[in-house]
Design a protein around this motif. Structure first.
Motif, PDB file in Angstrom:
ATOM      1  N   ASP A  54       0.998  -1.363   0.469  1.00 24.52           N
ATOM      2  CA  ASP A  54      -0.204   0.240  -0.253  1.00 24.52           C
ATOM      3  C   ASP A  54       0.889   1.488  -0.515  1.00 24.52           C
ATOM      4  O   ASP A  54       0.593   2.244  -0.822  1.00 24.52           O
ATOM      5  N   LYS A  55       1.659   1.261   1.243  1.00 25.52           N
ATOM      6  CA  LYS A  55       3.263   2.423   0.886  1.00 25.52           C
ATOM      7  C   LYS A  55       3.526   2.351  -0.517  1.00 25.52           C
ATOM      8  O   LYS A  55       3.791   4.120  -0.453  1.00 25.52           O
ATOM      9  N   GLU A  58       0.886   4.237  -2.961  1.00 21.38           N
ATOM     10  CA  GLU A  58       0.891   5.520  -3.008  1.00 21.38           C
ATOM     11  C   GLU A  58       1.784   6.743  -2.574  1.00 21.38           C
ATOM     12  O   GLU A  58       1.657   7.560  -2.958  1.00 21.38           O
TER      13      GLU A  58
END
Ligand SMILES: Cc1cc2nc3c(=O)[nH]c(=O)nc-3n(C[C@H](O)[C@H](O)[C@H](O)COP(=O)(O)OP(=O)(O)OC[C@H]3O[C@@H](n4cnc5c(N)ncnc54)[C@H](O)[C@@H]3O)c2cc1C
Ligand code: SF4
Ligand code: SF4
Ligand code: SF4
Ligand code: SF4
Lengths: 128, 663
Positions: A54-55, A58
């Motif tokens: 996810d990091k 993003e």
């Protein structure tokens, strides 16, 4: 943004085996876009391995990579971090369901020496 | 009718946990020919062996089958047991029901069934065994050492001190190897020449050691105890008996183009040269590729200036042929070619050097007389970057580099960094490392001194690239701990290049039929228990030719190899292996196929009168030299007329085993 992309997905898309990495940092020592990036090539390797997808998805870092393949070329363990970055990028685009170019644009851009992956990533990243 | 005994071993629970040993022993009792069958916890124990001996005597057994571990473990044990009870040792067969059965199966009924099948096969074979007697061969009490580095020198000294003759064949004009090129040595920082030169002198003066320098091995034949080596002694074009090593010729020689090998090509030397001041033997040698006389027929200045009259332009190569009982490989290493890693600008700047070049730049006898200067302009450097692991630790599928860790470079880099800081405190020193690997006595302490006492800047990370920018080298690398990309402007860059076996190692390995790994390092007979022996009998390994090592380890291994050589040479004769090939002369048609496949050169052909039911007359037939044959069996499978057969492993015996398994 929360998504269901897993480590396995990224590994499958990229064909990379992150366990081969010995964390020497040569990729990040090489990378011309290093200063622009929040996460650097070697970090992609362990962050994918540890499931921190996810990091990465993003982060702006995935658009800062030039796909120059310097990291891939010089990695002593043939990990190919550029392919991981490309896979994360692709994961984002798949989620958004959009490409910036169509397949029809590609033949006109083909050149013998151009790596195929560069064309594919161009399709994802740039408007004509 | 034969009387066979079967002995099933439990090997504690190693076998008994997966194989119902009692069931196997019971089943074998009803096999035709078997008159006795039993099981026991440890067949190899004294009690177990006594059980076998008693059974041989009580039941007058003429063959036994031991169902136990691999024959590599205990075949010799049980052969001795049989012999002690009066049975020919070659009437023993082993059914391997451990490595090939219990250890690889989980299911008891399955394991038990397979153990029975293996036992039956062994019974079928032993019934066709014939008593064999091993011959003996004498041992030539002289050793050959290939390579005169510290490894070869140490092995030769130890063997010679035990009273045996040793020849060292060294391909370069002097002994000493890489160690002679080093400046100071870790972990004590004593000067390499100071500790090596006395050993070189001792080797030269030892009455039992014969140095054959500037020479190469051409061919080796024979077998353990009885090798014959052909050595080509290359022409030096200098009479060894007359040359005094005064060096006048080397100064007068007008040709100055030859790269000085001893200084890693950092400077040049005359076409006639003595490699270095302490060279042994201290004799000049002419490099014909650079000699003006050899090119144009003129010059001859050396000849005019040599007061000893030692120059001999017409000298020719000499061939030496000699017998040896043992051969030691000590061919050492070379650094890999750093130009493969051109991201470090090795071919673009003279100021990017390998570590071995750096040793020469620091050495008082080196091209800059020990004053550290930039090779490009002779200026004093203010900032030096060392890069570790260049070409080591690469994955098998990477485009370049070695998979292994070269083992010595972490330590010599710490040494270099420390020596620079000691001599030139004004120089900044950076070391890029992936890991600092310093296991070894006083090694980590040594590295910590570089960091804590000498303030060397150790950076965890690798250099991505080096670019030449004016007079500076722009080093771009990562610092993993601070998650930064660093840009360092250095005056010199030193590459800790991986080491690889000497390029001649592969051909030496082929000559000796000594096995090597994929990196061309020689393989040991057992990685733990027989580290200085090659699997080929009579061949021993010393130094870096077996794997990366520093000097302390090299010397220890060299001594170990010597003790193995001494053990062999102290024997007057060796007991051979009776399981050798022989040709059935009636079937042999003299086609020469077997001679071509025999790796030991054991087969010759004779014209011979042969009498059989279908043929009478003189024909060409194969003959096996039993002392040379190693029983590998290559000829038996090659022979198109099934004339070749191996004693103890005959075609009939193997078919009988297969039949028993398929029954
Ligand atoms: C830059 C550098 C710094 C080092 N610093 C240290 C240190 O400070 N301390 C330390 O303990 N170790 C150090 N070492 C390691 C040390 O050099 C080796 O451990 C040692 O030289 C090994 O000796 P050897 O005899 O096995 O091999 P070598 O020294 O390579 O000797 C092999 C010999 O065999 C000869 N030869 C090769 N092939 C043939 C052939 N076919 N026929 C005949 N002769 C042949 C060669 O010409 C050579 O003379 C360093 C190594 C390097 C590269
Ligand atoms: S990906 Fe390659 S270059 Fe990057 S840290 Fe891992 S092993 Fe080193
Ligand atoms: S491919 Fe991307 S991550 Fe790799 S070196 Fe080039 S810019 Fe950096
Ligand atoms: S010894 Fe040190 S520098 Fe040499 S390959 Fe191993 S880890 Fe790298
Ligand atoms: S078995 Fe045959 S090929 Fe093998 S060593 Fe003996 S004679 Fe040579």
């Amino acid at each position: 943004m929360s998504n269901n992309i897993t480590t396995e997905d990224i590994l499958r898309i990229s064909g990379v085996d992150t366990r081969k990495c010995m964390f020497c940092g040569k990729c990040s020592g090489t990378c011309p876009a290093f200063d622009e990036m929040e996460y650097h090539p070697h970090q992609f390797v362990y962050m994918v391995q540890w499931g921190m997808i996810d990091k990465l998805m993003e982060s702006k870092s995935i658009y800062k990579c030039l796909t120059c393949f310097a990291c891939l070329e010089r990695c002593p363990r043939n990990v190919q971090p550029a392919k991981l970055i490309e896979a994360v990028r692709q994961a984002v685009i798949r989620q958004q369901g959009m490409n910036h170019m169509t397949e029809n644009d590609i033949p006109g851009l083909l050149e013998d020496k151009l790596p195929q992956q560069a064309i594919v990533s161009a399709m994802r990243k740039y408007k004509k | 009718m034969q009387k066979i005994g079967v002995f099933v071993c439990w090997c504690g629970s190693n076998i008994a946990a997966t194989v119902d040993v009692k069931a196997v022993a019971n089943a074998m009792r009803s096999e035709p020919g078997v008159v006795f069958s039993t099981d026991y916890q440890y067949m190899c124990s004294e009690n177990g062996q006594n059980l076998i001996k008693d059974a041989i005597r009580d039941y007058k057994l003429d063959g036994i089958v031991v169902c136990s571990c691999s024959p590599r473990m205990h075949e010799a044990t049980f052969r001795k047991t049989a012999m002690a009870a009066g049975l020919n040792p070659y009437m023993v067969e082993i059914a391997n029901i451990r490595e090939q059965c219990s250890w690889i199966h989980k299911d008891m009924p399955e394991g038990t069934e397979k153990a029975m099948v293996l036992a039956r096969a062994a019974i079928a074979k032993v019934k066709k065994n014939a008593p064999l007697t091993a011959g003996t061969s004498p041992v030539t009490k002289r050793a050959l050492v290939i390579g005169g580095g510290i490894a070869g020198i140490q092995t030769a000294l130890d063997v010679a001190d035990a009273g045996y003759e040793v020849d060292i064949v060294e391909k370069s004009p002097t002994i000493g190897g890489r160690m002679a090129q080093l400046d100071k040595t870790f972990p004590t920082l004593d000067c390499a020449a100071c500790i090596l030169t006395p050993k070189m002198v001792e080797a030269n003066q030892h009455e039992k050691i014969n140095l054959i320098t500037y020479s190469e091995l051409e061919n080796v034949s024979g077998f353990v105890g009885n090798f014959t080596a052909r050595i080509r002694k290359k022409a030096r074009h200098v009479d060894e008996k007359k040359c005094t090593g005064c060096g006048v010729c080397t100064e007068k020689c007008p040709s100055r183009k030859g790269l000085n090998e001893f200084n890693m090509g950092l400077n040049t030397r005359g076409a006639i040269y003595i490699p270095f001041a302490q060279a042994i033997p201290n004799l000049a040698v002419i490099d014909t590729s650079n000699c003006i006389h050899f090119k144009t027929g003129k010059c001859g200045i050396c000849e005019k200036n040599c007061s000893a009259g030692a120059i001999k332009f017409d000298q020719e190569d000499e061939i030496i042929e000699r017998k040896y009982g043992a051969i030691v490989v000590a061919t050492g290493f070379k650094p890999i070619d750093a130009s493969y890693f051109d991201e470090y600008a090795y071919t673009q700047s003279k100021d990017v050097v390998t570590s071995l070049e750096f040793e020469r730049l620091m050495n008082a006898a080196g091209p800059s007389k020990g004053v550290l200067v930039r090779p490009s302009d002779g200026e004093h450097p203010h900032d030096i970057t060392f890069i570790q692991c260049v070409g080591s630790r690469c994955s098998h599928d990477a485009t370049k580099g070695k998979e292994y860790c070269s083992k010595i470079c972490c330590m010599y880099t710490a040494k270099h960094a420390m020596l620079v800081r000691e001599k030139y405190p004004d120089v900044n020193v950076h070391v890029f490392y992936i890991d600092v690997r310093t296991p070894g006595k006083n090694f980590d302490e040594f590295y910590r001194r570089a960091v804590e006492q000498y303030d060397v800047d150790y950076i965890k990370g690798m250099v991505g690239k080096v670019t030449v920018e004016g007079k500076k080298l722009h080093v771009q690398g990562s610092s993993l701990l601070s998650n930064d990309q660093l840009h360092i402007y250095s005056d010199m860059v030193v590459l800790a290049t991986a080491i690889e076996p000497d390029p001649t190692a592969r051909s030496i390995g082929t000559m000796l039929t000594a096995s090597m790994d994929t990196n061309d390092f020689f393989t040991e007979a057992h990685p733990k228990l027989r580290p200085v022996e090659s699997p080929t009998a009579g061949i021993f390994l010393s130094g870096v030719c077996q794997g990366p090592k520093d000097i302390p380890e090299t010397v220890a291994q060299a001594g170990a190899a010597a003790s193995k050589v001494i053990g062999l040479l102290s024997k007057n004769e060796l007991v051979g292996n009776p399981c050798v090939a022989h040709a059935n002369e009636l079937l042999c048609n003299g086609c020469s196929q077997c001679e071509r496949v025999c790796p030991y050169g054991a087969i010759t052909y004779v014209e011979k009168e042969v009498r059989g039911p279908e043929f009478r007359g003189v024909k060409r037939v194969a003959q096996v030299n039993e002392a040379v044959c190693q029983g590998c069996g290559a000829c038996t499978v090659t022979c198109p007329s099934t004339a070749m057969d191996l004693k103890g492993f005959s075609n009939n015996q193997i078919i009988a085993e297969v039949d028993a398994i398929c029954r």
